[in-house]
Design a protein around this motif. Structure first.
Motif, PDB file in Angstrom:
ATOM      1  N   ILE A 306      29.561   4.773  -7.494  1.00  0.00           N
ATOM      2  CA  ILE A 306      28.615   3.651  -7.915  1.00  0.00           C
ATOM      3  C   ILE A 306      27.237   4.382  -7.428  1.00  0.00           C
ATOM      4  CG2 ILE A 306      27.143   1.813  -7.381  1.00  0.00           C
ATOM      5  CD1 ILE A 306      29.932   1.524  -9.622  1.00  0.00           C
ATOM      6  N   VAL A 307      26.838   4.832  -6.465  1.00  0.00           N
ATOM      7  CA  VAL A 307      25.520   5.933  -5.805  1.00  0.00           C
ATOM      8  C   VAL A 307      25.993   7.157  -6.413  1.00  0.00           C
ATOM      9  CG1 VAL A 307      24.927   7.559  -3.857  1.00  0.00           C
ATOM     10  CG2 VAL A 307      26.378   5.272  -3.056  1.00  0.00           C
ATOM     11  N   GLY A 309      25.912   7.274  -9.891  1.00  0.00           N
ATOM     12  CA  GLY A 309      25.698   6.768 -11.427  1.00  0.00           C
ATOM     13  C   GLY A 309      24.731   6.530 -11.037  1.00  0.00           C
ATOM     14  N   LEU A 310      24.564   5.352  -9.997  1.00  0.00           N
ATOM     15  CA  LEU A 310      22.589   5.329  -9.852  1.00  0.00           C
ATOM     16  C   LEU A 310      21.436   6.716  -8.750  1.00  0.00           C
ATOM     17  CD1 LEU A 310      23.210   2.268  -7.190  1.00  0.00           C
ATOM     18  CD2 LEU A 310      22.462   2.146 -10.249  1.00  0.00           C
ATOM     19  N   GLY A 311      21.490   7.240  -8.552  1.00  0.00           N
ATOM     20  CA  GLY A 311      21.724   8.203  -8.207  1.00  0.00           C
ATOM     21  C   GLY A 311      21.276   9.163  -9.442  1.00  0.00           C
ATOM     22  N   LEU A 313      20.379   7.218 -12.443  1.00  0.00           N
ATOM     23  CA  LEU A 313      19.178   7.956 -13.074  1.00  0.00           C
ATOM     24  C   LEU A 313      17.918   7.601 -12.433  1.00  0.00           C
ATOM     25  CD1 LEU A 313      20.833   3.788 -13.823  1.00  0.00           C
ATOM     26  CD2 LEU A 313      20.430   5.841 -15.676  1.00  0.00           C
ATOM     27  N   ALA A 314      18.050   7.632 -11.748  1.00  0.00           N
ATOM     28  CA  ALA A 314      16.875   8.157 -10.445  1.00  0.00           C
ATOM     29  C   ALA A 314      15.921   9.085 -10.649  1.00  0.00           C
ATOM     30  CB  ALA A 314      17.035   7.439  -9.216  1.00  0.00           C
ATOM     31  N   TYR A 324      23.808  14.285  -8.864  1.00  0.00           N
ATOM     32  CA  TYR A 324      24.563  13.023  -8.849  1.00  0.00           C
ATOM     33  C   TYR A 324      25.925  12.637  -9.697  1.00  0.00           C
ATOM     34  CZ  TYR A 324      22.001  11.711  -5.307  1.00  0.00           C
ATOM     35  OH  TYR A 324      20.178  12.000  -3.779  1.00  0.00           O
ATOM     36  N   SER A 466      30.821   3.286 -13.234  1.00  0.00           N
ATOM     37  CA  SER A 466      29.832   4.744 -13.476  1.00  0.00           C
ATOM     38  C   SER A 466      29.740   5.343 -14.647  1.00  0.00           C
ATOM     39  CB  SER A 466      31.230   4.961 -12.551  1.00  0.00           C
ATOM     40  OG  SER A 466      30.434   6.268 -12.077  1.00  0.00           O
ATOM     41  N   LEU A 469      26.958   3.916 -15.942  1.00  0.00           N
ATOM     42  CA  LEU A 469      25.506   4.879 -15.296  1.00  0.00           C
ATOM     43  C   LEU A 469      25.404   6.209 -16.044  1.00  0.00           C
ATOM     44  CD1 LEU A 469      25.151   2.904 -12.272  1.00  0.00           C
ATOM     45  CD2 LEU A 469      24.214   2.533 -14.209  1.00  0.00           C
TER      46      LEU A 469
END
Length: 563
Positions: A306-307, A309-311, A313-314, A324, A466, A469
């Protein structure tokens, strides 16, 4: 005289004086080839224009030996060579099973691809500072780590590959590279210190460093606090090297600083050596302790996915985004190590195949445990990730060169100008997201099925979330860097001073079309082949997983006898 006879008798018991056949040297040839060609390149340091003409054949020889070793292991089982003729566990063992041979062969493949790409992507000045010698040194360490059967020797090969990676990381001597190298070196120093402490503790407990000997002795010992402490120390050390949560912060801070081809090597290989070591030590040497830590590993896997995938996106920079993506892939692999034992997966993975022989083989594997299915999926995904992450970084390097920047805000229009490159990038992005019909799909199917069978639906959900994302992050990268036209304002400013300086930075060692597309097409071909025809690789990873969970053939290769 009696004392001398006694010494001779002891020596005869501890050494092997039998005939060694030429084919037996395949076990150590990958390491020897790397050091031989690396040394030859050092002697030619004043003729850097010759380096590609020696390095590319050397990498081709390395890949050929790796493939030959894989075929031998697949046909005959694990292979062992004892250094100096010492019988185990007295000498240092090189023991390669199916998992080690698979990792070594895929590593040789991506090293060859990066070596060809680097002919155009690395400037003559950077060659003078030792790109190709450092590459062979790093590959010697990577190959040694995959092929060794001694846990202290595994530590040594980690150090060898780190020395090579340090040299590649600071190639160019820019301020950003030195900053990233400092973080990379510090975190790896902590990880290797933990590794060495755990190995010293292990030797004190077992009195041996041979992995087969440790596996035999550990199986006869009660699972107590001492063995559990060892397993936890190794988990932390290898999790740090693999960039698993919460020890993943060093990777985004350092992998975006070197040249794209160096980032490709690091993303493809270095974290996977940590994963390989974790599988080897936790699942083969300490299976009861791994089972006890399975819930912890599952949470680490889920959070890492999850970290990552979110990273992704950012991020607004291509390389930072891909950093990421590497982390998310590590979490996906760890999910296969987190499953409980004793849970059966009734339906095999490839029963949908129309091929009768494949269906029969799959049916024969019905009743496979969730752990074996998950571990096979994890090994499959690791091999896929080595190739896909290498390809993504190399393709991103070409895109950044063509646009003069790696910032998504400054990129665009590549679909019309370079459709082949855009198509290759799309293949890699689909694969890393786990979409069919590419190589990332089948291992994710195996991991999701195994997680559900093990009554861990939340872990299956983390794998799917994941992937979702990463699909969004990949679509955003492709839309901004390839699909949309280059913004008019940026096109008008293309001759401005800032754009000119940025372009010069990339074009000083920019990849030319033929030399960049050849390795990219080869990597993409693997991704398509492993997705459209997965049976051949799934069969090998099933065998690799079975060899780790039931290492009788590995032990008999080291000690002799019938598995």
């Amino acid at each position: 005289m009696a004392l001398e006879n006694s010494h001779e008798a002891l020596r005869a018991q501890a050494t092997v004086l039998g005939t060694v056949h030429l084919a037996d040297f395949l076990v150590i040839l990958p390491v020897a080839v790397c050091f031989l060609f690396g040394a030859a390149l050092l002697m030619l340091r004043r003729r850097v224009d010759w380096h590609p003409f020696l390095a590319i054949p050397g990498l081709l020889v390395l890949f050929g030996i790796d493939v030959a070793l894989l075929l031998r292991v697949a046909a005959q089982g694990p292979q062992t060579m004892m250094m100096g003729g010492w019988k185990p566990p007295f000498g240092i063992a090189f023991t390669v099973d199916l998992m080690g041979a698979l990792f070594a062969a895929v590593a040789g493949f991506v090293a060859l691809a990066c070596g060809i790409y680097a002919v155009a992507a690395i400037s003559p000045q950077e060659r003078r500072y030792g790109f190709y010698p450092f590459l062979f040194l790093m590959m010697g360490g990577v190959s040694g780590a995959f092929l060794t059967g001694d846990i202290f020797n595994l530590y040594v090969w980690f150090e060898v590959l780190l020395i090579g990676s340090f040299g590649l990381l600071i190639l160019g001597s820019e301020h950003e590279q030195l900053d990233g190298a400092t973080k990379y070196c510090f975190l790896n120093l902590v990880g290797t210190t933990l590794f060495l402490i755990a190995t010293g503790y292990l030797y004190g407990v077992f009195g041996t460093l041979n992995m087969a000997d440790i596996a035999e002795k550990a199986a006869k010992m009660p699972s107590d606090g001492v063995i559990t402490t060892l397993a936890v120390l190794y988990l932390v050390a290898f999790a740090m090297k693999a960039a698993a949560f919460p020890l993943n912060f060093w990777l985004p801070a350092s992998y975006h600083t070197p040249r794209f081809v160096v980032s490709a090597l690091f993303a493809g290989l270095l974290t996977k050596v940590g994963i390989y070591a974790m599988i080897r030590v936790l699942l083969m040497l300490f299976p009861p302790e791994r089972a006890g830590m399975a819930p912890l590993i599952a949470w680490i896997a889920g959070l890492t996915m999850i970290v990552g995938g979110l990273g992704a996106l950012a991020q607004t920079d291509v390389r930072r985004l891909l950093n990421y993506v590497v982390i998310a892939g590590i979490g996906t692999i760890l999910a296969g190590l987190a499953l409980p034992t004793g849970v059966t997966v009734v339906t095999p993975l490839l029963t949908a195949s129309a091929d009768a022989a494949t269906t029969a083989a799959a049916a024969a594997s019905a009743g496979q445990t969730a752990l074996q299915t998950g571990l096979s999926g994890a090994i499959y995904y690791a091999l896929h990730s080595i190739v896909v992450m290498t390809g993504l970084y190399l393709a991103a390097g070409v895109a950044a060169y063509l646009n003069g920047s790696s910032s998504l805000a400054d990129m665009g229009g590549l679909w019309r100008r370079h459709p082949v490159l855009a198509a290759i990038m799309l293949v890699f992005l689909f694969a890393v997201a786990g979409l069919p019909p590419f190589s990332g799909f089948w291992p994710k199917v195996a991991l999701v099925r195994a997680s559900i069978a093990a009554d861990m639906p939340w872990l299956a959900a983390a794998i799917l979330v994941s992937g979702f994302l990463l699909t969004i992050a990949g679509a955003r990268l492709f839309a901004l860097a390839f699909w949309r036209p280059l913004p008019a304002a940026l096109a008008a400013e293309s001759e401005s001073e800032a754009r000119r300086i940025e372009a010069e930075r990339f074009q000083a060692a920019g990849p030319e079309k033929p030399l960049s597309l050849v390795p990219l097409l080869a990597l993409a071909a693997f991704v398509v082949a492993a997705g459209v025809w997965p049976e051949w690789l799934a069969h090998l990873t099933d065998g690799a997983a079975a060899g780790i969970l039931h290492p009788s053939a590995y032990l008999s290769s080291v000690f002799g006898g019938t598995p």
